[in-house]
Write a protein that holds these residues in place. Structure first.
Motif, PDB file in Angstrom:
ATOM      1  N   PHE A   1      -0.007  27.039  -4.955  1.00  9.40           N
ATOM      2  CA  PHE A   1       0.727  28.344  -5.148  1.00  9.40           C
ATOM      3  C   PHE A   1       0.200  29.036  -6.544  1.00  9.40           C
ATOM      4  O   PHE A   1       0.031  30.234  -6.378  1.00  9.40           O
ATOM      5  N   CYS A   2       0.176  28.457  -7.471  1.00  5.65           N
ATOM      6  CA  CYS A   2      -0.235  28.877  -8.905  1.00  5.65           C
ATOM      7  C   CYS A   2      -1.734  29.207  -8.706  1.00  5.65           C
ATOM      8  O   CYS A   2      -2.299  30.328  -8.769  1.00  5.65           O
ATOM      9  N   ASP A   3      -2.603  28.021  -8.503  1.00  2.00           N
ATOM     10  CA  ASP A   3      -4.050  28.416  -8.531  1.00  2.00           C
ATOM     11  C   ASP A   3      -4.839  29.327  -7.426  1.00  2.00           C
ATOM     12  O   ASP A   3      -5.516  29.860  -7.789  1.00  2.00           O
TER      13      ASP A   3
ATOM     14  N   ARG B   1     -10.369  23.438 -20.745  1.00  2.00           N
ATOM     15  CA  ARG B   1      -9.343  24.057 -21.662  1.00  2.00           C
ATOM     16  C   ARG B   1      -9.010  25.538 -21.373  1.00  2.00           C
ATOM     17  O   ARG B   1      -8.244  26.180 -21.358  1.00  2.00           O
ATOM     18  N   PHE B   2     -10.268  26.314 -20.693  1.00  2.00           N
ATOM     19  CA  PHE B   2     -10.000  27.656 -20.391  1.00  2.00           C
ATOM     20  C   PHE B   2      -9.434  27.606 -19.146  1.00  2.00           C
ATOM     21  O   PHE B   2      -8.616  28.791 -19.080  1.00  2.00           O
ATOM     22  N   ASP B   3      -9.211  26.810 -18.266  1.00  2.00           N
ATOM     23  CA  ASP B   3      -8.282  26.847 -17.061  1.00  2.00           C
ATOM     24  C   ASP B   3      -7.032  26.608 -17.598  1.00  2.00           C
ATOM     25  O   ASP B   3      -5.967  27.278 -17.029  1.00  2.00           O
ATOM     26  N   ASP B   4      -6.467  25.725 -18.490  1.00  2.00           N
ATOM     27  CA  ASP B   4      -5.268  25.737 -18.929  1.00  2.00           C
ATOM     28  C   ASP B   4      -4.901  26.934 -19.399  1.00  2.00           C
ATOM     29  O   ASP B   4      -3.565  27.377 -19.407  1.00  2.00           O
TER      30      ASP B   4
ATOM     31  N   ALA C   1       1.407  29.792 -14.374  1.00  2.00           N
ATOM     32  CA  ALA C   1       2.061  28.557 -14.083  1.00  2.00           C
ATOM     33  C   ALA C   1       3.489  28.718 -14.048  1.00  2.00           C
ATOM     34  O   ALA C   1       4.240  28.093 -13.472  1.00  2.00           O
ATOM     35  N   ARG C   2       3.957  29.185 -15.166  1.00  2.00           N
ATOM     36  CA  ARG C   2       5.446  29.445 -15.406  1.00  2.00           C
ATOM     37  C   ARG C   2       5.981  30.472 -14.791  1.00  2.00           C
ATOM     38  O   ARG C   2       7.122  30.262 -14.297  1.00  2.00           O
ATOM     39  N   LEU C   3       5.290  31.322 -14.186  1.00  2.00           N
ATOM     40  CA  LEU C   3       5.597  32.434 -13.398  1.00  2.00           C
ATOM     41  C   LEU C   3       5.860  31.919 -11.920  1.00  2.00           C
ATOM     42  O   LEU C   3       6.637  32.062 -11.387  1.00  2.00           O
TER      43      LEU C   3
ATOM     44  N   TRP D   1       4.948  22.803 -13.818  1.00  2.00           N
ATOM     45  CA  TRP D   1       5.826  23.939 -13.704  1.00  2.00           C
ATOM     46  C   TRP D   1       6.119  24.124 -12.249  1.00  2.00           C
ATOM     47  O   TRP D   1       7.167  24.108 -11.704  1.00  2.00           O
ATOM     48  N   PRO D   2       5.189  24.468 -11.209  1.00  2.00           N
ATOM     49  CA  PRO D   2       5.411  24.777  -9.926  1.00  2.00           C
ATOM     50  C   PRO D   2       5.679  23.476  -9.130  1.00  2.00           C
ATOM     51  O   PRO D   2       6.736  23.585  -8.175  1.00  2.00           O
ATOM     52  N   GLU D   3       5.313  22.248  -9.547  1.00  2.00           N
ATOM     53  CA  GLU D   3       5.557  21.110  -8.862  1.00  2.00           C
ATOM     54  C   GLU D   3       7.045  20.689  -9.102  1.00  2.00           C
ATOM     55  O   GLU D   3       7.518  20.255  -8.457  1.00  2.00           O
ATOM     56  N   ALA D   4       7.279  20.722 -10.572  1.00  2.00           N
ATOM     57  CA  ALA D   4       8.898  20.492 -10.673  1.00  2.00           C
ATOM     58  C   ALA D   4       9.804  21.497 -10.116  1.00  2.00           C
ATOM     59  O   ALA D   4      10.851  20.899  -9.786  1.00  2.00           O
ATOM     60  N   ALA D   5       9.443  22.581 -10.107  1.00  2.00           N
ATOM     61  CA  ALA D   5      10.271  23.532  -9.234  1.00  2.00           C
ATOM     62  C   ALA D   5      10.569  23.319  -7.814  1.00  2.00           C
ATOM     63  O   ALA D   5      11.545  23.337  -7.500  1.00  2.00           O
TER      64      ALA D   5
END
Length: 311
Positions: free
Chosen positions: A156-158, A204-207, A214-216, A245-249
């Motif tokens: 959902f994020c990626d 690192r750039f993907d992070d 991710a937080r959104l 973040w999305p996984e825990a949500a």
């Protein structure tokens, strides 16, 4: 101008996904990125090179990718908007359309649930194997369902929120630069010996590119279904600074435990559990996860539509 483009891209992707007829004829743009990465890796990621040399070549590979992805996209966007004015955004939206995976993600996860519901565990393992990187041959029904739900949350994020975020922020070059970075991370951004140095820049750039999306994504999933306490408590348990973040949500909203011990290439990794609950996941839980995903996607539509209206 980015707001109506984003809304149109969401609508095109929801209606058509990336049609198989188009895929058979022209493939998908990320295939070009994969080809570039593969060629650079073959030429430059050699065991005889030092760690610093392989890391440097990995940085060069990422720069080439960004040049190929964002350079032509910026030129095309400028030409279209200059030549056609306000109507040029329609073509820009069509060119951005393949960058989202809203429909494709739903269809792939739905296929897993359908096979579980029909009692076809081998088919469910095959279906989930198309969207996850873990070993799936020995997964039981609960393991298959968890894998599908985890993939849905992370993707959902990626596949949806992050591309849309960069499209809104930087237009056509932004969304394709993001897809290039994300493709590089998925192919070479790993921690094992072969990839650690060469894929360092991609990881690192993907992070960095996913930090805000991710937080959104977690925020939108919680707005759509709750799970705030679990998200705040467990997001940091994930090895990735973003995927938790999305996984825990998702885990919190569904009242399930996700993650836990996972096998990759025959090696078991003792990952911590995310979420809580006593029951095992099943096909019904995938259905609930898909309903939550659709509500979160609707919130993205409202964000894009509201931004376009305010503009």
């Amino acid at each position: 101008m980015a707001e109506p483009i984003a809304l149109t891209v969401l609508a095109l992707d929801a209606a058509f996904g990336w049609p198989q007829a188009l895929y058979r004829r022209i493939g998908h743009p990320v295939g070009l990125f994969a080809g570039i990465i593969g060629g650079c890796e073959t030429r430059w990621n050699r065991p005889g090179h030092s760690v610093s040399t392989r890391r440097g070549f990995g940085v060069l590979t990422l720069l080439i990718l960004l040049l190929v992805a964002a350079g032509p996209a910026w030129i095309i966007q400028q030409l279209l908007l200059s030549a056609f004015g306000a109507s040029g955004w329609i073509v820009v939206a069509i060119l951005a359309w393949p960058a989202l995976a809203q429909r494709s993600l739903f269809d792939h996860v739905r296929a897993v649930a359908d096979r579980i519901d029909s009692g076809d565990l081998p088919g469910a393992r095959t279906a989930v194997g198309a969207i996850v990187g873990r070993d799936t041959a020995a997964l039981d029904e609960a393991g298959v369902a968890r894998a599908a739900i985890e993939s849905l949350a992370e993707s959902f994020c990626d596949g949806v929120a992050a591309p849309l975020f960069w499209l809104l922020l930087l237009g056509l070059p932004g969304v394709w630069a993001y897809k290039a970075i994300n493709t590089a991370d998925s192919l070479i951004g790993h921690r094992d010996a072969r990839w650690r140095a060469f894929g360092w820049a991609a990881a690192r750039f993907d992070d960095l590119a996913n930090w805000v999306p991710a937080r959104l994504s977690g925020l939108l999933l919680c707005l759509a279904g709750g799970g705030w306490r679990i998200m705040w408590r467990d997001a940091a348990k994930h090895a990735s600074p973003n995927a938790g973040w999305p996984e825990a949500a998702m885990a919190g909203a569904l009242g399930l435990r996700l993650a836990g011990p996972i096998a990759y290439d025959g090696v078991m990794h003792d990952k911590p559990w995310i979420g809580e609950g006593t029951g095992e996941a099943g096909g019904d839980d995938i259905d609930r996860a898909l309903a939550l995903y659709l509500r979160a996607c609707l919130l993205l539509w409202l964000i894009a539509g509201g931004a376009a209206w305010l503009r």
